[in-house]
Design a protein around this motif. Structure first.
Motif, PDB file in Angstrom:
ATOM      1  N   GLY A  22       0.821  -1.208   0.000  1.00 52.34           N
ATOM      2  CA  GLY A  22       0.000   0.000   0.000  1.00 52.34           C
ATOM      3  C   GLY A  22       0.847   1.247   0.000  1.00 52.34           C
ATOM      4  O   GLY A  22       1.838   1.324   0.728  1.00 52.34           O
ATOM      5  N   ARG A  23       0.453   2.233  -0.810  1.00 54.29           N
ATOM      6  CA  ARG A  23       1.231   3.466  -0.945  1.00 54.29           C
ATOM      7  C   ARG A  23       0.447   4.653  -0.388  1.00 54.29           C
ATOM      8  O   ARG A  23      -0.730   4.832  -0.707  1.00 54.29           O
ATOM      9  CB  ARG A  23       1.559   3.713  -2.423  1.00 54.29           C
ATOM     10  N   GLY A  45       7.641  11.937  -8.178  1.00 54.34           N
ATOM     11  CA  GLY A  45       6.718  11.666  -9.279  1.00 54.34           C
ATOM     12  C   GLY A  45       6.241  10.232  -9.224  1.00 54.34           C
ATOM     13  O   GLY A  45       6.958   9.333  -8.743  1.00 54.34           O
ATOM     14  N   LEU A  46       5.036  10.003  -9.698  1.00 55.23           N
ATOM     15  CA  LEU A  46       4.424   8.676  -9.652  1.00 55.23           C
ATOM     16  C   LEU A  46       4.763   7.901 -10.923  1.00 55.23           C
ATOM     17  O   LEU A  46       4.483   8.349 -12.035  1.00 55.23           O
ATOM     18  CB  LEU A  46       2.906   8.812  -9.500  1.00 55.23           C
ATOM     19  N   LEU A  47       5.362   6.719 -10.741  1.00 57.56           N
ATOM     20  CA  LEU A  47       5.669   5.846 -11.879  1.00 57.56           C
ATOM     21  C   LEU A  47       4.529   4.869 -12.148  1.00 57.56           C
ATOM     22  O   LEU A  47       4.155   4.646 -13.296  1.00 57.56           O
ATOM     23  CB  LEU A  47       6.969   5.076 -11.625  1.00 57.56           C
ATOM     24  N   ASP A  48       4.038   4.249 -11.113  1.00 56.90           N
ATOM     25  CA  ASP A  48       2.820   3.430 -11.181  1.00 56.90           C
ATOM     26  C   ASP A  48       2.262   3.362  -9.771  1.00 56.90           C
ATOM     27  O   ASP A  48       2.700   4.109  -8.887  1.00 56.90           O
ATOM     28  CB  ASP A  48       3.088   2.043 -11.796  1.00 56.90           C
ATOM     29  N   ARG A  49       1.308   2.486  -9.525  1.00 57.10           N
ATOM     30  CA  ARG A  49       0.640   2.478  -8.215  1.00 57.10           C
ATOM     31  C   ARG A  49       1.572   2.063  -7.080  1.00 57.10           C
ATOM     32  O   ARG A  49       1.280   2.325  -5.915  1.00 57.10           O
ATOM     33  CB  ARG A  49      -0.580   1.557  -8.254  1.00 57.10           C
ATOM     34  N   ARG A  50       2.704   1.427  -7.406  1.00 58.93           N
ATOM     35  CA  ARG A  50       3.626   0.981  -6.375  1.00 58.93           C
ATOM     36  C   ARG A  50       4.925   1.772  -6.338  1.00 58.93           C
ATOM     37  O   ARG A  50       5.620   1.741  -5.330  1.00 58.93           O
ATOM     38  CB  ARG A  50       3.969  -0.507  -6.569  1.00 58.93           C
ATOM     39  N   HIS A  51       5.301   2.415  -7.405  1.00 58.59           N
ATOM     40  CA  HIS A  51       6.621   3.033  -7.522  1.00 58.59           C
ATOM     41  C   HIS A  51       6.538   4.545  -7.662  1.00 58.59           C
ATOM     42  O   HIS A  51       5.640   5.063  -8.347  1.00 58.59           O
ATOM     43  CB  HIS A  51       7.376   2.465  -8.729  1.00 58.59           C
ATOM     44  N   ILE A  52       7.486   5.217  -7.000  1.00 61.76           N
ATOM     45  CA  ILE A  52       7.625   6.665  -7.169  1.00 61.76           C
ATOM     46  C   ILE A  52       9.068   6.975  -7.565  1.00 61.76           C
ATOM     47  O   ILE A  52       9.993   6.247  -7.203  1.00 61.76           O
ATOM     48  CB  ILE A  52       7.258   7.440  -5.879  1.00 61.76           C
ATOM     49  N   HIS A  88      13.538  -0.858 -14.753  1.00 63.48           N
ATOM     50  CA  HIS A  88      12.163  -1.079 -15.183  1.00 63.48           C
ATOM     51  C   HIS A  88      11.344  -1.407 -13.941  1.00 63.48           C
ATOM     52  O   HIS A  88      11.821  -2.097 -13.029  1.00 63.48           O
ATOM     53  CB  HIS A  88      12.072  -2.229 -16.192  1.00 63.48           C
ATOM     54  N   VAL A  89      10.100  -0.942 -13.890  1.00 58.37           N
ATOM     55  CA  VAL A  89       9.281  -1.115 -12.691  1.00 58.37           C
ATOM     56  C   VAL A  89       8.977  -2.582 -12.394  1.00 58.37           C
ATOM     57  O   VAL A  89       8.636  -2.926 -11.254  1.00 58.37           O
ATOM     58  CB  VAL A  89       7.955  -0.326 -12.811  1.00 58.37           C
ATOM     59  N   ASP A  90       9.101  -3.456 -13.394  1.00 56.72           N
ATOM     60  CA  ASP A  90       8.827  -4.875 -13.166  1.00 56.72           C
ATOM     61  C   ASP A  90      10.067  -5.637 -12.719  1.00 56.72           C
ATOM     62  O   ASP A  90       9.998  -6.850 -12.483  1.00 56.72           O
ATOM     63  CB  ASP A  90       8.278  -5.516 -14.445  1.00 56.72           C
TER      64      ASP A  90
END
Length: 318
Positions: A22-23, A45-52, A88-90
């Motif tokens: 949870g973010r 800045g927001l990269l996706d729902r889990r990463h900033i 990469h976010v993955d």
């Protein structure tokens, strides 16, 4: 390749924060970073729902945020990773900051340049902690090093001063994580990867289920058997382990009133069984008399007292 590195220069002090549980919202994140009292400006800045994406302005703030490893923001853990042109976010990066302890290091080489030279075999030195820089903890030096988890690391290094006798210096890492080359995540190796080895998850679940289902059944069976045996012995008026059991509902008979045994509820003094019960009560009274006589003459009770010992020797001593 040079063009890629050139356009990536503005991100040389960029980090990535990952929230797996949870973010918090972006306003709370900005408040948290403002409270860190960094030496220069920053941006989130927001990269996706889990990463900033965390963009810092200088090396000091960069090392401070990254070397911590994990931050807790509103009870949500945020792991910090180094940003690179390959990020990469993955995929979690295999490049991590690791603190190494150098115990029993001679105090005259607590100098930053000396320490960086010693740990250079591990990776790129980043910084030393405050106690090492001040020399206030001379028993051990601590250095933060950027290491690649895909490479093997030496556990010691040889240090020598010219022709003088040298020594092996241990390099002890703190919280060195594993890295999986299959799923590209930190925290486990390929052998423990549940994506590559899906049978691991099934087998562990089966073992847990089997363990939880068998244990209570066995315990319940043993307890039931023990209770049934105890009840049978109570009914038969048997004597076991030095404890007299006179019927399931027998009451204490005052000393000297053995004749009242026939009036004890549930006990019949007639016949062989009644005589056996009367003999047991008389035996108990005789033991009580011997115990009182022993105390009167200053003796001690020879019978053991349950729980009276202290196996660990931790009791209070006068």
């Amino acid at each position: 390749m040079e063009d890629i590195e050139r356009i990536a220069v503005p991100f040389q002090y960029a980090l990535v924060g990952k929230f797996s549980r949870g973010r918090p919202n972006m306003d709370d994140l900005r408040k948290f970073f403002h409270a860190l009292d960094l030496t220069a400006e920053f941006s989130l800045g927001l990269l996706d729902r889990r990463h900033i994406l965390i963009r810092l302005a200088n090396e000091a703030d960069y090392y401070r945020v990254w070397s911590r490893g994990v931050w807790s923001i509103n009870k949500a853990p945020m792991r910090v990773f180094k940003w690179s042109i390959d990020f990469h976010v993955d995929r979690e990066a295999s490049i991590v900051p690791v603190w190494f302890a150098l115990p029993k290091l001679p105090v005259h080489i607590f100098h930053k340049e000396c320490l960086f030279s010693i740990v250079g075999c591990l990776g790129r030195p980043l910084c030393v902690d405050a106690a090492t820089a001040k020399g206030s903890r001379p028993n051990v030096a601590r250095v933060c090093v950027e290491v690649d988890l895909l490479k093997s690391l030496p556990s010691r290094v040889w240090i020598a001063f010219g022709e003088r006798m040298g020594f092996w210096q241990p390099l002890i890492p703190k919280n060195l994580p594993k890295y999986c080359e299959h799923c590209f995540h930190q925290g486990h190796g390929v052998a423990e990867c549940r994506i590559k080895n899906p049978g691991l998850k099934v087998s562990r679940s089966s073992q847990a289920t089997a363990g939880t289902s068998d244990a209570p059944t066995g315990a319940a069976t043993a307890a039931t058997t023990q209770i049934e045996t105890k009840v049978d012995k109570l009914k038969d008026g048997l004597v076991e382990d030095g404890e007299a059991m006179v019927g399931a509902r027998a009451k204490r008979i005052p000393q000297g009133n053995a004749d009242d045994l026939g009036r004890v509820e549930g006990v019949d003094t007639s016949g062989a069984e009644g005589q056996m019960s009367q003999a047991m009560v008389t035996s108990m009274e005789n033991q009580t008399d011997r115990h009182k006589l022993s105390k009167a003459v200053g003796g001690s009770d020879p019978s053991p007292v349950e729980g009276g010992g202290d196996e660990d020797g931790c009791g209070e001593h006068g």
